[in-house]
Design a protein around this motif. Structure first.
Motif, PDB file in Angstrom:
ATOM      1  N   LYS A  24       0.232  -7.942   1.702  1.00  0.00           N
ATOM      2  CA  LYS A  24       1.537  -8.233   1.096  1.00  0.00           C
ATOM      3  C   LYS A  24       2.629  -7.286   1.577  1.00  0.00           C
ATOM      4  O   LYS A  24       3.808  -7.516   1.274  1.00  0.00           O
ATOM      5  CB  LYS A  24       1.434  -8.154  -0.432  1.00  0.00           C
ATOM      6  CG  LYS A  24       0.629  -9.272  -1.070  1.00  0.00           C
ATOM      7  CD  LYS A  24       0.680  -9.154  -2.583  1.00  0.00           C
ATOM      8  CE  LYS A  24      -0.045 -10.308  -3.254  1.00  0.00           C
ATOM      9  NZ  LYS A  24       0.012 -10.202  -4.734  1.00  0.00           N
ATOM     10  N   CYS A  25       2.265  -6.217   2.260  1.00  0.00           N
ATOM     11  CA  CYS A  25       3.256  -5.231   2.693  1.00  0.00           C
ATOM     12  C   CYS A  25       4.074  -5.776   3.862  1.00  0.00           C
ATOM     13  O   CYS A  25       3.533  -5.989   4.956  1.00  0.00           O
ATOM     14  CB  CYS A  25       2.568  -3.933   3.125  1.00  0.00           C
ATOM     15  SG  CYS A  25       1.937  -2.968   1.762  1.00  0.00           S
ATOM     16  N   PRO A  26       5.371  -5.999   3.682  1.00  0.00           N
ATOM     17  CA  PRO A  26       6.182  -6.479   4.807  1.00  0.00           C
ATOM     18  C   PRO A  26       6.382  -5.367   5.831  1.00  0.00           C
ATOM     19  O   PRO A  26       6.399  -4.177   5.502  1.00  0.00           O
ATOM     20  CB  PRO A  26       7.506  -6.869   4.141  1.00  0.00           C
ATOM     21  CG  PRO A  26       7.554  -6.092   2.874  1.00  0.00           C
ATOM     22  CD  PRO A  26       6.137  -5.871   2.435  1.00  0.00           C
ATOM     23  N   ASP A  27       6.512  -5.762   7.079  1.00  0.00           N
ATOM     24  CA  ASP A  27       6.734  -4.790   8.152  1.00  0.00           C
ATOM     25  C   ASP A  27       8.013  -3.994   7.905  1.00  0.00           C
ATOM     26  O   ASP A  27       9.058  -4.550   7.551  1.00  0.00           O
ATOM     27  CB  ASP A  27       6.835  -5.505   9.503  1.00  0.00           C
ATOM     28  CG  ASP A  27       5.510  -6.130   9.919  1.00  0.00           C
ATOM     29  OD1 ASP A  27       4.470  -5.668   9.411  1.00  0.00           O
ATOM     30  OD2 ASP A  27       5.521  -7.077  10.732  1.00  0.00           O
ATOM     31  N   GLY A  28       7.887  -2.689   8.096  1.00  0.00           N
ATOM     32  CA  GLY A  28       9.054  -1.830   7.983  1.00  0.00           C
ATOM     33  C   GLY A  28       9.424  -1.427   6.577  1.00  0.00           C
ATOM     34  O   GLY A  28      10.331  -0.618   6.385  1.00  0.00           O
ATOM     35  N   CYS A  29       8.737  -1.966   5.573  1.00  0.00           N
ATOM     36  CA  CYS A  29       9.070  -1.629   4.184  1.00  0.00           C
ATOM     37  C   CYS A  29       8.367  -0.336   3.779  1.00  0.00           C
ATOM     38  O   CYS A  29       7.166  -0.180   3.999  1.00  0.00           O
ATOM     39  CB  CYS A  29       8.654  -2.757   3.246  1.00  0.00           C
ATOM     40  SG  CYS A  29       8.984  -2.400   1.498  1.00  0.00           S
TER      41      CYS A  29
ATOM     42  N   ASN B 132       1.763   0.368  10.380  1.00  0.00           N
ATOM     43  CA  ASN B 132       0.485   0.555   9.692  1.00  0.00           C
ATOM     44  C   ASN B 132       0.615   0.200   8.218  1.00  0.00           C
ATOM     45  O   ASN B 132       1.718   0.212   7.660  1.00  0.00           O
ATOM     46  CB  ASN B 132       0.013   2.010   9.831  1.00  0.00           C
ATOM     47  CG  ASN B 132      -0.335   2.350  11.265  1.00  0.00           C
ATOM     48  OD1 ASN B 132      -0.917   1.550  11.976  1.00  0.00           O
ATOM     49  ND2 ASN B 132       0.050   3.556  11.693  1.00  0.00           N
ATOM     50  N   PRO B 133      -0.499  -0.097   7.556  1.00  0.00           N
ATOM     51  CA  PRO B 133      -0.429  -0.414   6.128  1.00  0.00           C
ATOM     52  C   PRO B 133      -0.126   0.824   5.291  1.00  0.00           C
ATOM     53  O   PRO B 133      -0.236   1.959   5.762  1.00  0.00           O
ATOM     54  CB  PRO B 133      -1.831  -0.955   5.825  1.00  0.00           C
ATOM     55  CG  PRO B 133      -2.713  -0.343   6.863  1.00  0.00           C
ATOM     56  CD  PRO B 133      -1.858  -0.249   8.094  1.00  0.00           C
ATOM     57  N   VAL B 134       0.229   0.593   4.049  1.00  0.00           N
ATOM     58  CA  VAL B 134       0.467   1.679   3.099  1.00  0.00           C
ATOM     59  C   VAL B 134      -0.843   2.412   2.831  1.00  0.00           C
ATOM     60  O   VAL B 134      -1.897   1.800   2.670  1.00  0.00           O
ATOM     61  CB  VAL B 134       1.046   1.125   1.784  1.00  0.00           C
ATOM     62  CG1 VAL B 134       0.943   2.145   0.663  1.00  0.00           C
ATOM     63  CG2 VAL B 134       2.496   0.716   1.974  1.00  0.00           C
ATOM     64  N   ILE B 135      -0.775   3.739   2.779  1.00  0.00           N
ATOM     65  CA  ILE B 135      -1.923   4.564   2.423  1.00  0.00           C
ATOM     66  C   ILE B 135      -1.640   5.182   1.059  1.00  0.00           C
ATOM     67  O   ILE B 135      -0.637   5.879   0.878  1.00  0.00           O
ATOM     68  CB  ILE B 135      -2.167   5.690   3.454  1.00  0.00           C
ATOM     69  CG1 ILE B 135      -2.331   5.106   4.864  1.00  0.00           C
ATOM     70  CG2 ILE B 135      -3.377   6.518   3.058  1.00  0.00           C
ATOM     71  CD1 ILE B 135      -3.533   4.233   5.040  1.00  0.00           C
ATOM     72  N   LEU B 136      -2.501   4.924   0.105  1.00  0.00           N
ATOM     73  CA  LEU B 136      -2.354   5.450  -1.250  1.00  0.00           C
ATOM     74  C   LEU B 136      -3.533   6.357  -1.562  1.00  0.00           C
ATOM     75  O   LEU B 136      -4.678   5.919  -1.604  1.00  0.00           O
ATOM     76  CB  LEU B 136      -2.282   4.307  -2.271  1.00  0.00           C
ATOM     77  CG  LEU B 136      -2.334   4.704  -3.750  1.00  0.00           C
ATOM     78  CD1 LEU B 136      -1.198   5.652  -4.103  1.00  0.00           C
ATOM     79  CD2 LEU B 136      -2.298   3.464  -4.638  1.00  0.00           C
ATOM     80  N   ASP B 137      -3.248   7.624  -1.773  1.00  0.00           N
ATOM     81  CA  ASP B 137      -4.279   8.612  -2.072  1.00  0.00           C
ATOM     82  C   ASP B 137      -4.359   8.801  -3.585  1.00  0.00           C
ATOM     83  O   ASP B 137      -3.528   9.489  -4.185  1.00  0.00           O
ATOM     84  CB  ASP B 137      -3.941   9.943  -1.384  1.00  0.00           C
ATOM     85  CG  ASP B 137      -5.038  10.979  -1.554  1.00  0.00           C
ATOM     86  OD1 ASP B 137      -5.982  10.736  -2.327  1.00  0.00           O
ATOM     87  OD2 ASP B 137      -4.951  12.039  -0.905  1.00  0.00           O
ATOM     88  N   LEU B 138      -5.359   8.188  -4.212  1.00  0.00           N
ATOM     89  CA  LEU B 138      -5.505   8.290  -5.655  1.00  0.00           C
ATOM     90  C   LEU B 138      -5.939   9.686  -6.091  1.00  0.00           C
ATOM     91  O   LEU B 138      -5.859  10.013  -7.273  1.00  0.00           O
ATOM     92  CB  LEU B 138      -6.518   7.247  -6.154  1.00  0.00           C
ATOM     93  CG  LEU B 138      -6.055   5.793  -6.042  1.00  0.00           C
ATOM     94  CD1 LEU B 138      -7.153   4.850  -6.537  1.00  0.00           C
ATOM     95  CD2 LEU B 138      -4.780   5.562  -6.841  1.00  0.00           C
ATOM     96  N   GLY B 139      -6.373  10.499  -5.147  1.00  0.00           N
ATOM     97  CA  GLY B 139      -6.688  11.884  -5.463  1.00  0.00           C
ATOM     98  C   GLY B 139      -5.444  12.719  -5.704  1.00  0.00           C
ATOM     99  O   GLY B 139      -5.495  13.749  -6.376  1.00  0.00           O
ATOM    100  N   ARG B 140      -4.308  12.291  -5.139  1.00  0.00           N
ATOM    101  CA  ARG B 140      -3.037  12.979  -5.349  1.00  0.00           C
ATOM    102  C   ARG B 140      -2.162  12.256  -6.370  1.00  0.00           C
ATOM    103  O   ARG B 140      -1.165  12.804  -6.834  1.00  0.00           O
ATOM    104  CB  ARG B 140      -2.266  13.093  -4.029  1.00  0.00           C
ATOM    105  CG  ARG B 140      -2.956  13.963  -3.005  1.00  0.00           C
ATOM    106  CD  ARG B 140      -2.182  14.041  -1.695  1.00  0.00           C
ATOM    107  NE  ARG B 140      -0.931  14.770  -1.847  1.00  0.00           N
ATOM    108  CZ  ARG B 140      -0.260  15.285  -0.827  1.00  0.00           C
ATOM    109  NH1 ARG B 140      -0.728  15.152   0.412  1.00  0.00           N
ATOM    110  NH2 ARG B 140       0.863  15.931  -1.019  1.00  0.00           N
TER     111      ARG B 140
ATOM    112  N   PRO C 287       8.664  -4.316  -3.814  1.00  0.00           N
ATOM    113  CA  PRO C 287       9.275  -5.633  -4.015  1.00  0.00           C
ATOM    114  C   PRO C 287       8.276  -6.780  -3.897  1.00  0.00           C
ATOM    115  O   PRO C 287       8.530  -7.874  -4.388  1.00  0.00           O
ATOM    116  CB  PRO C 287      10.328  -5.703  -2.897  1.00  0.00           C
ATOM    117  CG  PRO C 287       9.808  -4.808  -1.824  1.00  0.00           C
ATOM    118  CD  PRO C 287       9.086  -3.696  -2.532  1.00  0.00           C
ATOM    119  N   GLU C 288       7.127  -6.543  -3.257  1.00  0.00           N
ATOM    120  CA  GLU C 288       6.137  -7.599  -3.029  1.00  0.00           C
ATOM    121  C   GLU C 288       4.912  -7.468  -3.929  1.00  0.00           C
ATOM    122  O   GLU C 288       3.956  -8.229  -3.790  1.00  0.00           O
ATOM    123  CB  GLU C 288       5.677  -7.573  -1.566  1.00  0.00           C
ATOM    124  CG  GLU C 288       6.795  -7.727  -0.558  1.00  0.00           C
ATOM    125  CD  GLU C 288       7.481  -9.073  -0.664  1.00  0.00           C
ATOM    126  OE1 GLU C 288       6.818 -10.050  -1.065  1.00  0.00           O
ATOM    127  OE2 GLU C 288       8.696  -9.143  -0.368  1.00  0.00           O
TER     128      GLU C 288
END
Length: 264
Positions: A42-47, A65-73, A85-86
């Motif tokens: 769902k991540c649009p390019d450049g967002c 590249n896709p969003v990287i979410l670190d749940l440890g932080r 937005p998506e």
């Protein structure tokens, strides 16, 4: 007369310890939201709308590249959920977050969109700790939020001791450590000495964003950005603070005390 009235009152109240894990888990408060998941498709390019609102830099995204979410932080403030937005990042309402490897808390990397939940200790360690696990809790510079939710597990509603898990005053009587806080410079020696005093084999559990990565204090010169900088960690339980149910779930997974239907 007083003793009689007290006993009668207790009988009327009945058992107040929750049925979990033999029964359903209690619902998380609405404000908690549970763990997060990432739908990279769902991540649009450049967002990068979700990156800047994050107070702990738990979210990163490189071009293409896709969003990287670190749940440890992550401190689970849900600012990224509101900013996207998506709706590529969503709250699941799931209390289960504990993992054995730090990398398993990094979503979006190598296609990982959901947490790989903790596996149990090996058979030898389960024979040692499975029926009787004693932990020394170390507050290594924490704000007392994680400490408070850990203490909740000792109340009548949770009754952690029914699983054979107890907190002890001396590391020499412990099977391992449960660490909270970002491990400040002032607690460095204390933590190391406490760890050394625990007889082997031993386990270490990092509870909360601070103990995993430094949390809001990540990068500050007076903290070590988590327990793993000083001692080997066997279980990571994210949150700020983690709900008591999340902590209990992690402990029971480590000891293989959950039913097959709740293992992933």
């Amino acid at each position: 007369m007083f003793i009689h009235d007290t006993l009668l009152h207790r009988l009327k109240r009945g058992c107040e310890t929750m049925a979990y894990p033999k029964g359903p888990a209690p619902a998380l408060p609405e404000r908690h939201g549970g763990t997060l998941q990432v739908d990279a498709a769902k991540c649009p390019d450049g967002c990068s709308a979700c990156v800047s609102p994050c107070p702990t830099q738990a979210i990163t995204r490189d071009l293409g590249n896709p969003v990287i979410l670190d749940l440890g932080r992550c401190v689970f403030c849900a600012a990224c959920v509101e900013a996207c937005p998506e709706q590529a990042i969503t709250q699941t309402g799931d209390h289960r977050m504990a993992v054995r490897r730090r990398d398993d808390l990094v979503l979006g990397e190598a296609g990982l969109e959901q947490i790989r939940l903790a596996t149990a200790l090996d058979a030898k360690l389960r024979r040692l700790f499975g029926r009787s696990l004693r932990l020394r809790q170390v507050s290594a510079g924490g704000c007392n939020a994680c400490e408070a939710d850990t203490n909740v597990l000792g109340t009548i509603g949770w009754d952690l001791s029914r699983f054979g898990i107890q907190f002890v005053a001396s590391p020499r009587h412990a099977d391992g450590l449960l660490i909270t806080g970002p491990v400040t410079k002032g607690m460095e020696l204390a933590l190391q000495k406490t760890y050394d005093a625990v007889p082997g084999p031993k386990i270490v559990i990092a509870v909360g964003a601070c103990a995993i990565s430094g949390g809001p204090f990540v990068g500050h010169p007076q903290v070590h950005n988590g327990a793993a900088a000083l001692v080997p960690v066997d279980l990571y339980i994210p949150g700020c603070p983690p709900h008591p149910l999340t902590i209990l779930d992690g402990l029971l997974r480590l000891l293989k005390r959950l039913g097959n239907e709740d293992r992933q």
